[in-house]
Scaffold this motif. Sequence first.
Motif, PDB file in Angstrom:
ATOM      1  N   UNK A   1       2.399  -2.957   7.640  1.00 12.84           N
ATOM      2  CA  UNK A   1       3.586  -2.685   6.837  1.00 12.84           C
ATOM      3  C   UNK A   1       4.652  -3.749   7.030  1.00 12.84           C
TER       4      UNK A   1
ATOM      5  N   UNK B   1      -0.986  -1.307  -3.902  1.00 17.39           N
ATOM      6  CA  UNK B   1      -0.185  -1.486  -5.103  1.00 17.39           C
ATOM      7  C   UNK B   1      -0.805  -0.736  -6.281  1.00 17.39           C
TER       8      UNK B   1
ATOM      9  N   UNK C   1      -1.165   4.967  -0.340  1.00 10.39           N
ATOM     10  CA  UNK C   1      -0.003   4.758   0.516  1.00 10.39           C
ATOM     11  C   UNK C   1       0.571   6.100   0.951  1.00 10.39           C
TER      12      UNK C   1
ATOM     13  N   UNK D   1       0.997   7.349   4.624  1.00 10.60           N
ATOM     14  CA  UNK D   1       2.294   7.809   5.116  1.00 10.60           C
ATOM     15  C   UNK D   1       2.162   9.199   5.723  1.00 10.60           C
TER      16      UNK D   1
ATOM     17  N   UNK E   1       3.579  11.471  13.966  1.00 11.19           N
ATOM     18  CA  UNK E   1       4.905  11.783  14.502  1.00 11.19           C
ATOM     19  C   UNK E   1       4.900  13.191  15.062  1.00 11.19           C
TER      20      UNK E   1
ATOM     21  N   UNK F   1       5.519  -5.149  -3.550  1.00 12.14           N
ATOM     22  CA  UNK F   1       4.683  -5.632  -2.444  1.00 12.14           C
ATOM     23  C   UNK F   1       5.004  -4.817  -1.200  1.00 12.14           C
ATOM     24  N   UNK F   2       4.003  -4.613  -0.411  1.00 12.96           N
ATOM     25  CA  UNK F   2       4.159  -3.625   0.630  1.00 12.96           C
ATOM     26  C   UNK F   2       5.047  -4.110   1.761  1.00 12.96           C
ATOM     27  N   UNK F   3       5.072  -5.411   1.955  1.00  9.58           N
ATOM     28  CA  UNK F   3       5.820  -5.904   3.108  1.00  9.58           C
ATOM     29  C   UNK F   3       7.082  -6.629   2.682  1.00  9.58           C
TER      30      UNK F   3
ATOM     31  N   UNK G   1      10.512  -7.993   2.303  1.00 12.88           N
ATOM     32  CA  UNK G   1      11.789  -8.030   3.002  1.00 12.88           C
ATOM     33  C   UNK G   1      12.824  -7.456   2.033  1.00 12.88           C
TER      34      UNK G   1
ATOM     35  N   UNK H   1       9.410   7.797  -6.243  1.00 17.92           N
ATOM     36  CA  UNK H   1       8.327   7.257  -5.436  1.00 17.92           C
ATOM     37  C   UNK H   1       7.205   6.753  -6.335  1.00 17.92           C
ATOM     38  N   UNK H   2       6.958   7.495  -7.394  1.00 17.22           N
ATOM     39  CA  UNK H   2       5.890   7.066  -8.285  1.00 17.22           C
ATOM     40  C   UNK H   2       6.269   5.766  -8.993  1.00 17.22           C
TER      41      UNK H   2
ATOM     42  N   UNK I   1       6.819   1.881  -5.773  1.00 16.91           N
ATOM     43  CA  UNK I   1       6.006   1.972  -4.559  1.00 16.91           C
ATOM     44  C   UNK I   1       6.747   1.410  -3.344  1.00 16.91           C
TER      45      UNK I   1
ATOM     46  N   UNK J   1       8.354   4.031  -1.219  1.00 13.02           N
ATOM     47  CA  UNK J   1       7.400   4.723  -0.362  1.00 13.02           C
ATOM     48  C   UNK J   1       7.018   3.860   0.834  1.00 13.02           C
ATOM     49  N   UNK J   2       6.826   2.578   0.535  1.00 10.40           N
ATOM     50  CA  UNK J   2       6.463   1.673   1.626  1.00 10.40           C
ATOM     51  C   UNK J   2       7.569   1.631   2.662  1.00 10.40           C
TER      52      UNK J   2
ATOM     53  N   UNK K   1       7.471   4.758   4.585  1.00 14.94           N
ATOM     54  CA  UNK K   1       6.353   4.702   5.529  1.00 14.94           C
ATOM     55  C   UNK K   1       6.711   3.834   6.722  1.00 14.94           C
ATOM     56  N   UNK K   2       7.378   2.728   6.442  1.00 10.01           N
ATOM     57  CA  UNK K   2       7.763   1.838   7.534  1.00 10.01           C
ATOM     58  C   UNK K   2       8.682   2.555   8.512  1.00 10.01           C
TER      59      UNK K   2
ATOM     60  N   UNK L   1       8.639   5.717   9.108  1.00  6.50           N
ATOM     61  CA  UNK L   1       7.787   6.612   9.898  1.00  6.50           C
ATOM     62  C   UNK L   1       7.158   5.846  11.033  1.00  6.50           C
ATOM     63  N   UNK L   2       6.667   4.669  10.715  1.00  5.62           N
ATOM     64  CA  UNK L   2       6.007   3.878  11.729  1.00  5.62           C
ATOM     65  C   UNK L   2       6.987   3.506  12.834  1.00  5.62           C
TER      66      UNK L   2
END
Lengths: 237, 237
Positions: free
Chosen positions: A100, A130, A136, A140, A147, B1-3, B5, B129-130, B133, B136-137, B140-141, B143-144
């Motif tokens: 991520x 994507x 995803x 998640x 968690x 894109x998932x990552x 910045x 969210x739909x 994306x 959501x990413x 999720x981040x 959460x991580x």
Amino acid sequence: MIHDRPTAASQTPHPCGQCQFYEGSVWTPIEPGSVSVLAGRFHRRELEADQVLFEQGDANQGVFCVSRGLIALRTHHADGTSTLLKLAYPGEVIGFRSFLDNGNHKTEARALIPSRVCTVARRDAERVVRASPGVLARLAARCVDEIDRNQARIIATATTSNKERLADTLMELIERHGEVDGEVIRARLPLSRKDLADLIGVPPETLSRLIGRLGKEGFFAFSGREVRIPAEGVRTA
Amino acid sequence: MIHDRPTAASQTPHPCGQCQFYEGSVWTPIEPGSVSVLAGRFHRRELEADQVLFEQGDANQGVFCVSRGLIALRTHHADGTSTLLKLAYPGEVIGFRSFLDNGNHKTEARALIPSRVCTVARRDAERVVRASPGVLARLAARCVDEIDRNQARIIATATTSNKERLADTLMELIERHGEVDGEVIRARLPLSRKDLADLIGVPPETLSRLIGRLGKEGFFAFSGREVRIPAEGVRTA
DNA sequence: GCTTGTCATTGACGATCATCAAAACAGAAC
DNA sequence: GTTCTGTTTTGATGATCGTCAATGACAAGC
């Protein structure tokens, strides 16, 4: 939809067996040397016991799903010691965090027993995520589950005695690794004493004493890495 | 894109102040009674100290982002006791877990001090969210990240003494709630002793003794919920 | 065979900790 | 003020725990 229950499509057995990284996408295995032009591709990797999947500090190369065996995630500290953080059983996703944030792995991943992982390369993983937001969302959701488990563990560590925690952990391990053998259930623990000590959060000496006490009390019987409990122990548990 | 910045768009201050649930989507505040037809809509809610945001067991109504104040997440056990699980500071997302699995809240959320949350209704959250994306990413981040923090806490609970953990926790609280006052930093802790005890994982009696010892050692000075430390304590920390 | 290294156990000790019960304290209502 | 409630602190006790050091078990290598 974000809260999809498993659909028919996602219940279709995924080629890699246990992989979560999948939602009706087109998948094809990559045998060494071959190339796929499809949306998602994966590569099975077999690991022997003690073989490293990735080292702490390695750049993230993608996402891994455990499909067989058992992977240990460990952190190595500056002083040379290391701590077992987590056991990853089949179905678990590894490397999602560094995927991520496109960073480096913060833990080492090493097989404890012969294992198989389904590896999905970074680029492919990104493409699939994507294309299928549901993947995803499911990933998640797994994070959120983790968690929950961690929080349960925090509470447990704070509120229960070491002996209780050891007993609980042993029962979990026996449930996964044990086999019924007549009147007893035998399990060969896939962990060293040191790892087991890390898992319940005590120094190895204390673990040794706990094991001693637990053995004296009669329910568990230890010999080396093997544990035995009465067969009705599981049913009543 | 998932990552991704943070992009220019996502750095634009969100109307709700701290909300993470946002990625260039169209947002409009809902004042009570008004209706929005735009993609995302949110509702600010002010909470007094000790006011409940949601109860344990409530059906998930959406996602909440803390934008001001401090929210405590507690679980209530069957025996009537309860345990403080987590403090949610501004920027944190609450209710994501039950949002994902469309289940019930497993914890109670209650303001410890006057707070403001940005609430996003289930339906809107799903829509956004739909559509994006990236949101959501990012969730999720988070959460991580939380997994990382929890794991650090697990290690800490297992390897450090209660006194150390208390001192660390106090320093964190002072950092957030303290104010420089001449030679000292004063902080009014937003927690009862019981909650503080939960946070570091000891019974209240033990906490009390730890506080006593820590006070004797001179660095921390306690009087009720107020703590004082030398002003240079923070700089050297 | 012997040595060497690693891992697990045991011993001894002091510090820490949880538990129960009682006392002190604070705040709210009257 | 007084009383009531709930919280926090203190006290005493025994169990648990972590640490350091020593011992034991066992396999690998010479």
